[in-house]
Scaffold this active site. Sequence first.
Site, mmCIF file in Angstrom:
data_model
loop_
_atom_site.group_PDB
_atom_site.id
_atom_site.type_symbol
_atom_site.label_atom_id
_atom_site.label_comp_id
_atom_site.label_asym_id
_atom_site.label_seq_id
_atom_site.Cartn_x
_atom_site.Cartn_y
_atom_site.Cartn_z
ATOM 1 N N CYS A 79 0.840 -1.200 0.000
ATOM 2 C CA CYS A 79 0.000 0.000 0.000
ATOM 3 C C CYS A 79 0.882 1.260 0.000
ATOM 4 C CB CYS A 79 -0.988 -0.042 1.161
ATOM 5 S SG CYS A 79 -2.369 1.103 0.973
ATOM 6 N N HIS A 166 -3.354 -5.568 0.508
ATOM 7 C CA HIS A 166 -2.830 -6.049 1.793
ATOM 8 C C HIS A 166 -2.828 -7.572 1.838
ATOM 9 C CE1 HIS A 166 -2.512 -2.201 3.935
ATOM 10 N NE2 HIS A 166 -3.438 -1.822 3.080
ATOM 11 N N GLU A 168 -1.545 -9.370 4.053
ATOM 12 C CA GLU A 168 -1.524 -9.813 5.453
ATOM 13 C C GLU A 168 -2.905 -9.965 6.073
ATOM 14 O OE1 GLU A 168 -1.429 -5.283 5.704
ATOM 15 O OE2 GLU A 168 -0.747 -6.828 4.318
#
Length: 189
Positions: A79, A166, A168
């Site tokens: 990001c 993202h 994660e």
Amino acid sequence: MERLKILVVNNYGQFCHLIHRAVRDLGMNTKIIPNTMPIEDILAEEPDGLILSGGPEMDRVGLCFDYVREVDLPILGICLGHQAIALAYGGHVHAGNKGGYAEIEIEVLEEDDILRGLGPKTTVWASHADEVAILPEGFIHLARSEICEIEAMRHPTKPIYGVQWHPEVSHTEKGEELLINFLEVCEQY
């Protein structure tokens, strides 16, 4: 895969701790560091790679521009980290048409090291409040979506990668695979 040391650079994003946890859960030695840590202190940690976290605004990226230009290690920008890589190498970032976090379908244009096994399409969780608008010269365009042309990119010769989304977070399909791909780059470097 051997146990690697991955430093997560904190850019004050809300998911920084999730990146740390995701890498730790893959069996790696990981540590969150401030984005103001001098390069010599980073190198003294003897990391195998760096991950630049997301964050709220570009004026809070500390020394990230220096890290991506001067640290000779694999780097993954997520990001805001992706956007910092673009700016550090002469690309352009602008406000996106869609702000806030949302589910986005990504089209993988090139399954390089980092996106291996993710294509041809995958669903991810991303914010597009800001986005890379112009690739840095020579960078390889890896993925796009209907709302953002440059969802992922890589440096032409160095193991430096950026993704707008993202990996994660649990909402991202194949996020763990992307992180594993990055760890394999770190292992081979």
